[in-house]
Design a protein around this motif. Sequence first.
Motif, short mmCIF file in Angstrom:
data_model
loop_
_atom_site.label_atom_id
_atom_site.label_comp_id
_atom_site.label_asym_id
_atom_site.label_seq_id
_atom_site.Cartn_x
_atom_site.Cartn_y
_atom_site.Cartn_z
N THR A 63 5.48 10.77 9.45
CA THR A 63 4.50 10.92 8.36
C THR A 63 4.79 9.92 7.25
N VAL A 64 3.71 9.53 6.60
CA VAL A 64 3.83 8.64 5.43
C VAL A 64 2.96 9.23 4.33
N PHE A 65 3.44 9.18 3.11
CA PHE A 65 2.65 9.72 2.01
C PHE A 65 2.67 8.72 0.86
N PHE A 66 1.50 8.26 0.47
CA PHE A 66 1.39 7.41 -0.71
C PHE A 66 1.01 8.30 -1.90
N GLY A 67 1.94 8.44 -2.84
CA GLY A 67 1.64 9.32 -3.98
C GLY A 67 1.79 8.59 -5.29
N GLY A 68 1.41 9.28 -6.34
CA GLY A 68 1.47 8.61 -7.65
C GLY A 68 1.67 9.59 -8.77
N GLY A 69 1.18 9.24 -9.88
CA GLY A 69 0.17 8.24 -10.23
C GLY A 69 -1.11 8.37 -9.43
N THR A 70 -1.83 7.31 -9.39
CA THR A 70 -3.03 7.21 -8.60
C THR A 70 -2.90 5.95 -7.75
N PRO A 71 -2.45 6.11 -6.50
CA PRO A 71 -2.21 4.93 -5.67
C PRO A 71 -3.44 4.04 -5.56
N THR A 72 -4.62 4.68 -5.60
CA THR A 72 -5.83 3.90 -5.39
C THR A 72 -6.20 3.01 -6.57
N VAL A 73 -5.38 2.97 -7.61
CA VAL A 73 -5.65 1.96 -8.64
C VAL A 73 -5.19 0.58 -8.12
N LEU A 74 -4.41 0.58 -7.03
CA LEU A 74 -4.09 -0.70 -6.38
C LEU A 74 -5.31 -1.15 -5.57
N LYS A 75 -5.43 -2.46 -5.39
CA LYS A 75 -6.56 -2.98 -4.59
C LYS A 75 -6.26 -2.73 -3.12
N PRO A 76 -7.31 -2.61 -2.29
CA PRO A 76 -7.11 -2.35 -0.86
C PRO A 76 -6.16 -3.34 -0.21
N ASP A 77 -6.22 -4.61 -0.60
CA ASP A 77 -5.33 -5.56 0.09
C ASP A 77 -3.88 -5.34 -0.31
N GLN A 78 -3.67 -4.82 -1.51
CA GLN A 78 -2.29 -4.49 -1.92
C GLN A 78 -1.78 -3.31 -1.09
N MET A 79 -2.67 -2.33 -0.88
CA MET A 79 -2.29 -1.18 -0.07
C MET A 79 -1.97 -1.65 1.35
N GLU A 103 0.95 10.99 10.62
CA GLU A 103 0.09 11.42 9.51
C GLU A 103 0.31 10.45 8.34
N ILE A 104 -0.71 9.75 7.94
CA ILE A 104 -0.55 8.79 6.84
C ILE A 104 -1.50 9.18 5.72
N THR A 105 -0.93 9.76 4.66
CA THR A 105 -1.75 10.33 3.59
C THR A 105 -1.83 9.38 2.41
N LEU A 106 -2.99 9.35 1.81
CA LEU A 106 -3.16 8.58 0.59
C LEU A 106 -3.67 9.52 -0.49
N GLU A 107 -2.94 9.54 -1.58
CA GLU A 107 -3.39 10.35 -2.71
C GLU A 107 -4.42 9.53 -3.47
#
Lengths: 395, 605
Positions: A63-79, A103-107
Motif C-alpha cells: 500500500t501507498v498513501f499520499f497524505g498531507g496537507g493537501t497533496p493535490t496542491v502539487l501539479k500532476p507531473d510532480q505527483m 492500494e495507492i491512495t491519494l488524499e
Amino acid sequence: MENRVERKALSLYVHIPFCVRKCAYCDFLSAPASEKEKEHYVNILCGEIEREAVRYPGYRVETVFFGGGTPTVLKPDQMDKILCKLKSCFMMETAEGEDEEPEITLECNPGTVAGEDLGKLRGMGFNRLSLGLQSARNEELRKLGRIHTWEEFLETWYSAREAGFRNINVDLMAALPGQRVESYVNSLERVMELFPEHISAYSLIIEQGTPFYERYGEADEQRKRYGEDREHLLPSEEEERAMYERTREILAHGGYHRYEISNYARPGYECRHNITYWKRGDYLGFGLGAASLMKNCRFANAGVLAEYEGGLHREERQLSVQEQMEEFMFLGLRLTEGVTCGAFWDAFHVSIENIYGSVLKKLECQGLLAREGERIFLTGPGIDVSNMALAEFLL
Amino acid sequence: MSQTDQSRIRNFCIIAHIDHGKSTLADRIIEKTGLLTDREMQDQVLDNMELERERGITIKAQTVRLVYRAKDGNEYIFNLIDTPGHVDFNYEVSRALAACDGAILVVDAAQGIEAQTLANVYLALDHDLDVFPVINKIDLPSADPEHVVEEIEDVIGLEAQDAPLISAKNGVGIEEVLEQVVAKVPAPTGEPEAPLKALIFDSVYDSYKGVIVFCRLREGSVKKGTRIKMMATGATAEVVEVGYFGAGQFIPCEELQAGMVGYLTASIKNVKDTRVGDTVTDLDNPCAEPLPGYKKVNPMVYCGVYPADTNKYPDLRDALEKLQLNDASLFYEPETSLALGFGFRCGFLGLLHLDIIQERLEREYNLDLVTTAPGVIYKVYRTNGEMIELTNPSNLPDPSEIDYMEEPIVSAEIMVTTEFIGPIMQLCQERRGRYISTEYIETTRALLKYELPLNEIIYDFFDALKSRSKGYASFDYDLKGYEMSKLVKLDILINKEEVDALSFIVHADSAYERGRKMCEKLKGEIPRHLFEIPIQAAVGGKVIARETVKAMRKDVLAKCYGGDITRKKKLLEKQKEGKKRMRQVGNVEIPQSAFMSVLKLDTRD
C-alpha cells in the motif's frame, strides 16, 4: 511467485506538507507554499526515497498513501515524478500477485483538483481517493475554515468517478461548533446517497496551538464568550455521543460496517494502508515529519524543513518487547475485530493471559471488552471510552 | 576570652515586621564588624537554612558573636541574636528576647509601623529591653522618614528623633547603628561567682556533638566538665564543650561567664531535653530558682500527613524522627485512614510551621505527601464528665455521648489602613469574629482588635486578609483560651462511602456553606468514571449538600495521522500516570490533589 513469498509486506507513506490555506482546527505539519518551494520539496523527497529504498531490499510494497496537507496542491507531473520514483525503487506487489493491485491512495481536498487532472492521476496508478469533505453543510465548512463548499465537493466527486476511481473515501467530522445531531445526520445521509466505498467519521478534537483552541479551547471560556448561543457552542458530550451512535446505525443500514473506531467501509473496501498501522506492519514514511515503523523500530523525519533536508531523524526508538506488547494491544483493539490470543503468542511467545490477564478481566467486568473464542475486542461502550480502556494496557 | 569585661559586652537583637529588612541589616552589621572576609560573606548570613533563604524569613533563632572597635577606641563584643519573624514562633521570639539586653527596632521608611512591629516592641518592652529605633529603606522613592519618626513617637512612645536613617540594602548609615548599640544597649550584669543560671534560647541537633544548646548566662560560669541540670525537664549531663558563635560556625572557648552568650554541648541526644526557655544550672551547686518565663510550647494546629506512595511510610517516619530532633515543637503520632492508609497526625505551632515542615519533608527527604485539612484541638466534654482533647475529627465520639464542645479562641490584632476597615471587619464577621475595639493610630491607620476562633484563621485567613486589603493589612494573634461552641463534624461521602480523610470539624452555622463548597470543589477534582458518582456532605448522617460527577460517556482518540502514534501513546500514558496517583475509596479513584484542594475554600464567592 517464489520471490513474493520471501519478500515482506511494506506500506509507504508520503507526506506533502502543503495546503492552499490552513484550516482553523488543523495542527498537522502543513502550510501554504510557493511553486518554487514545492518543486524544491519534490526533489528532496525523491532523493530521500532513492536513498532509503536501498536500505530495505527484501520488501514488496502493498500500500501507498499520499497524505498531507493537501497533496493535490502539487501539479500532476510532480505527483507522477514521486510515484514513478517509488515504483522504480520498490517492488510494488501484493500477496495476491496479479489478482490484486497495491492500494495507492491519494488524499485530496475538494476544489483543489480539476477533472482532467483526476484522470491523469488515475492513469498514473492512484487507485483510491480520500476526499476531505468534513461536512455537507456550507455554514459548518465556513466555520472550519475549509476552502470548499458542498457543491464544489460534488463536482470533484463526479469528476473522480468519471476519471475511473472505484474506491473513494469521504472524511466527515462530528462535534463541530454549532453542529447539531440533525445537521450531522443530514451530512451523513447526503454523503451516503453518493455511495462511497469508505467513510471516515471522526470527532473534531480541539488541539492546542490552533485558532480553534483560541476560540473553543476551554469550555468555561467558551460559555463566557458565547453564552448559550448554540450557533457557536461545541455540541455537548451527549450530543457528540448521539452523533457517534447515529453514525453506526445509519451506516450499518446503508451497508457499511465499522471496522475501526472511526472507520466504516463497504465489504472489501477497508483501507489496507490504515490497517497496517493498527496491526503494526512495517511502514516507511517519506517527507517532512513522516513516521516509520520498521522491524519494531519507530523513527520519524525531522519536522523542520532545514533539518529534514539534512536527513535528520527526529527521534529513533527501538521498541522494547514490553512496548511492542503495549502497542499490539492499544493499536490492535482499535479494530473492531480486535486482537487474537494466537497472534499475541506468535509475536511474543508468551500467553496474553500471562501479561494482561487481570486487565482483560477487569475490562470485561466493566463491560468494555468482550471475548469470542480466540478473539478479544472492545464492545460498543468500550469503543466509546476507548482512551480509558486502552490506557489500561500500558505496562 | 575568659576575662572579658562585662562592660564591653552588648547582647541585642533586631526586631521588625516581616520584610522590613531585619536580615539585611544583620548582614551589614556582620560585614561592618569585619569578622568575615568578603569571600565568606554570603547574602543574609544568618538565615542559613535553604528554606529560610528562599522564603526570606527566619525560622530558627540564630546568633553571632562579633567584635566591634567603637569610636571611643574600645573593642566591644556584640552578640547579635536573631529572632524568628513569624507569629507561629512567638514563644521562640520571647525567649530570644529574654537572652538580650537591648533591641534594635527596624521600621520600614515607606510602610511605617505594622502589626508585628507593635507586637514585637511590646514583647521586647515586656522583657525590659532597651529598644531604639532605626529607620530603614530610606532609598525607596516612597520613603517618608519624618513621618515614620513621628509615628514611632506617637504610637509606640519611643524617642526617635535621633533614630539612624539607613539603607541596609545599600550599606548606608550602618556605623551609626553600631555606635548606638554601644551607647544605648546596656552592658550585661550578673555575678560570675554565683551558682550557674543560664537561659536556653535555642538548640540544634548535630549528629556528631548531640544537642548544641544556645544559652545566655545570667549568673555564674560554665566550662568543660561542669555537671549541669536543666531545671524544667530535669535532664542532667556533663559539659563536653563550650564556645561562642562565629558566623556560621561554632568556636570553642575555655569558659562562659555571666553576661555572655554562647553554646554548650554535653552529649545530649534529644532536643526535648533542652527546651527553649529552660534554665541550665550546676548540678553540684544549683541556683535557688529558675529564670522566669518557661513554658512548654504546645502545637496549635493538627493535620494528617501521609506518604503519597503508601510504601514510603517508613521513610516518612524516619524523616519525622529526624526533624523532631531539631524541632521540639513538632508533634507526631501514627494514625490510619481508610482512604490514605498509614500516616501520622502531626501537630504544629501554626500554619507556617506546618508549611515549613511539609516542605522540608518533601525537599530534604524527597517525600511526596498528602496532607489532610488542618484542624485545631477541640475540647470535647462527654456526658460522663470526661474531657478529651480532639485532634483528629475521626475520633469525635457519637453526638449522643457529647455534652458540649469547646474551641480555641485567639486575640487578634489587625493593623489596617482606614479605607480597608470595612472589608476587613466584614471578613472577621464572616469568620465568627467578636469585635473588641478599633484604635486609630493616626488618621489613616487603625488597629482592629477581634477575638476569633482559631479554626477560622488556620485555613486561608492570611490570604483573604491580604486580598481584601490589597496587601495593606498585617496581622498578629495570641491564644486567648477555650470557649464553648456549637461544633459539628462534617463528613464527605463519595459514592455513598464516607471518606475519613476529608472529614472536618466546623461551626454548625457554617456547615452548610462549607459542605456546599467542598462538594463543588471535589466535583472538579474527581475524574469521571464509568458510573455516576454522588458527592455528598453530611452532618450527623443528614446530607446537607450534594454534587454529582457525571458518568464518562465518551473518550475517543483523535485521528492517527500518517502512522505517527507517538502522540497517541503519550496521551494514553498521561491517562495511566494520572491513575497511579489516585487513591481508591470503594470503587472510586480519588486523585491526591482532591485531599489538598479542599484546604483552600475561599468563603467569599
